[in-house]
Write a protein that holds these residues in place. Sequence first.
Motif, PDB file in Angstrom:
ATOM      1  N   SER A 103     -10.044  -8.601   2.019  1.00 57.85           N
ATOM      2  CA  SER A 103     -10.854  -8.133   0.888  1.00 57.85           C
ATOM      3  C   SER A 103     -12.148  -7.479   1.364  1.00 57.85           C
ATOM      4  CB  SER A 103     -11.183  -9.300  -0.057  1.00 57.85           C
ATOM      5  OG  SER A 103     -12.135 -10.180   0.517  1.00 57.85           O
ATOM      6  N   VAL A 104     -12.461  -7.648   2.654  1.00 55.83           N
ATOM      7  CA  VAL A 104     -13.658  -7.047   3.242  1.00 55.83           C
ATOM      8  C   VAL A 104     -13.355  -5.609   3.643  1.00 55.83           C
ATOM      9  CG1 VAL A 104     -15.331  -7.165   5.137  1.00 55.83           C
ATOM     10  CG2 VAL A 104     -14.471  -9.273   4.086  1.00 55.83           C
ATOM     11  N   SER A 105     -14.201  -4.685   3.249  1.00 58.67           N
ATOM     12  CA  SER A 105     -14.020  -3.273   3.579  1.00 58.67           C
ATOM     13  C   SER A 105     -13.955  -3.085   5.098  1.00 58.67           C
ATOM     14  CB  SER A 105     -15.181  -2.455   3.003  1.00 58.67           C
ATOM     15  OG  SER A 105     -15.073  -1.103   3.371  1.00 58.67           O
ATOM     16  N   GLY A 106     -12.945  -2.395   5.555  1.00 58.12           N
ATOM     17  CA  GLY A 106     -12.806  -2.137   6.983  1.00 58.12           C
ATOM     18  C   GLY A 106     -11.902  -3.130   7.699  1.00 58.12           C
ATOM     19  N   GLU A 116     -20.227 -10.787   3.463  1.00 60.76           N
ATOM     20  CA  GLU A 116     -19.341 -10.915   2.305  1.00 60.76           C
ATOM     21  C   GLU A 116     -18.654 -12.274   2.242  1.00 60.76           C
ATOM     22  OE1 GLU A 116     -16.708  -7.685   1.480  1.00 60.76           O
ATOM     23  OE2 GLU A 116     -18.153  -6.152   2.077  1.00 60.76           O
ATOM     24  N   ARG A 163       0.845  -1.188   0.000  1.00 59.81           N
ATOM     25  CA  ARG A 163       0.000   0.000   0.000  1.00 59.81           C
ATOM     26  C   ARG A 163       0.883   1.241   0.000  1.00 59.81           C
ATOM     27  NH1 ARG A 163      -3.163  -3.086  -1.240  1.00 59.81           N
ATOM     28  NH2 ARG A 163      -5.333  -3.378  -0.610  1.00 59.81           N
ATOM     29  N   ARG A 206     -20.823  -6.979   8.046  1.00 64.37           N
ATOM     30  CA  ARG A 206     -20.333  -6.919   6.662  1.00 64.37           C
ATOM     31  C   ARG A 206     -19.401  -8.101   6.378  1.00 64.37           C
ATOM     32  NH1 ARG A 206     -19.169  -1.937   6.638  1.00 64.37           N
ATOM     33  NH2 ARG A 206     -17.009  -2.079   7.279  1.00 64.37           N
ATOM     34  N   THR A 260     -18.994  -3.732  11.047  1.00 62.07           N
ATOM     35  CA  THR A 260     -17.919  -4.425  10.329  1.00 62.07           C
ATOM     36  C   THR A 260     -18.103  -5.939  10.414  1.00 62.07           C
ATOM     37  OG1 THR A 260     -16.370  -2.631  10.798  1.00 62.07           O
ATOM     38  CG2 THR A 260     -15.421  -4.734  10.172  1.00 62.07           C
TER      39      THR A 260
END
Length: 203
Positions: free
Chosen positions: A86-89, A136, A63, A132, A129
């Motif tokens: 790969s999961v947001s957050g 996901e 990154r 989610r 989170t």
Amino acid sequence: MKSQGAIIEVIAFLRGKVQEKRSQGIILDVNGVGYDLWLSSKSLSEVPSINEEASFYIHLYVREDTLQLFGFTSCAEKDLFEQLISVSGIGPKVAISILSAFTVPALKKAIIMEDVDLVTSIPGIGKKTAQRLILELKEKLALPDFKVASGSATGSVFSEARNALVSLGCTLSEANKALENFLPSDDEVTVEKLVRHALKNLS
């Protein structure tokens, strides 16, 4: 982005001697080059003694100006780590914390049962989170259905059993592992049965 993917594919596996152990990982000496690897507590517990040879599957996290190496003793743990980030957050350090608290089967069971309370017990993960993550990963992972005869084992029952084990002195990771592979002998799943099963595993 393609160049990052190429780098990640090149450093997919490392074998060398354990140079140093740390609380969150190790330094691996590969032909005179030291690689700083972040490990889950599970992988860290499997690392041999200093100067002994060890092998790890590698994920290189790239990154902007950040390069971090994450090591895993199994492909299954590495694959789940990559699904988690790969999961947001969910960043890599939180993903490592999750893998330190859960074995791969235990986390998959929590996702199947939509056990939000269990997932939020991990530092750094709030309720949204956790929801989610469950939503996901249920779609991304090939998970079996969890069925118990004519009844169902609810997340609350497992949560109560896990809390009981923690109150008896188990760590969260130990409690999760001890509750794995529970197969009821009848239709009813109770906290008492789960705790008995877990204590038998722990013994």
